[in-house]
Scaffold this motif. Structure first.
Motif: not given
Length: 184
Positions: A139-145, A163-164, A136-137, A170-174
């Protein structure tokens, strides 16, 4: 005091040693977490104080291992002994756990994060009988993705207001990596 459920485990790769945080790591963790990108994309406090590094080592990591619910590793370079990042594996229900990681600014771009993440995922599947690893990261954390994708994670979608971070949701990618997809 009750007996620990899980004794800290040391993992080793070609270039890295992953081991439980110890008090001698506090200064290096404190220094690494001054990085604006780590503060921007993780849940570390901002501003990050030395007391936060002490809490991470003395309480969060110790309890994570003792309960078995969130093993945390310091990732150190074999050749120099330098701290290059952290990894964690937080329980998320039967057979599932969420990976977490950061890489120190001066260590980025060397493949350390991927090497360490592979080791943690393999350990989780082999030793903790995990069927599903989650990432989970924000949204916008392209390096983690990018790192999660290199490790074989499949992006499953965006979780709205999930995600808190410092009092806000905040919105998060999973994404996920299934045990059957992991080459052990």
């Amino acid at each position: 005091m009750s007996e620990p459920i899980l004794e800290p485990v040391t993992l080793e790769t070609d270039r890295l040693i992953l081991r439980a945080p110890v008090p001698a790591d506090i200064d290096a963790i404190f220094a690494a977490c001054q990085d604006e990108e780590i503060q921007r994309w993780t849940v570390v406090p901002s501003p990050y104080r030395r007391a936060d590094a002490e809490f991470f080592v003395d309480r969060l990591a110790t309890e994570g291992w003792a309960t078995g619910r969130n093993p945390i590793w310091c990732v150190v370079e074999k050749q120099t002994g330098a701290l290059v990042g952290t990894q964690s594996l937080a329980a998320r229900g039967p057979g599932a756990a969420e990976v977490g990681y950061w890489t120190a600014a001066e260590a980025r771009g060397r493949g350390y994060g991927l090497e360490a993440l592979h080791a943690v995922c393999r350990w989780g599947v082999a030793e903790r009988d995990l069927r599903r690893l989650e990432w989970v990261a924000y949204v916008g954390n392209e390096p983690s993705l990018a790192l999660a994708r290199k490790a074989g994670f499949t992006l499953e979608g965006t979780l709205r207001s999930y995600a808190a971070q410092r009092g806000a949701y905040l919105d998060a990618w999973m994404g996920s990596l299934l045990a059957s997809e992991l080459a052990i």
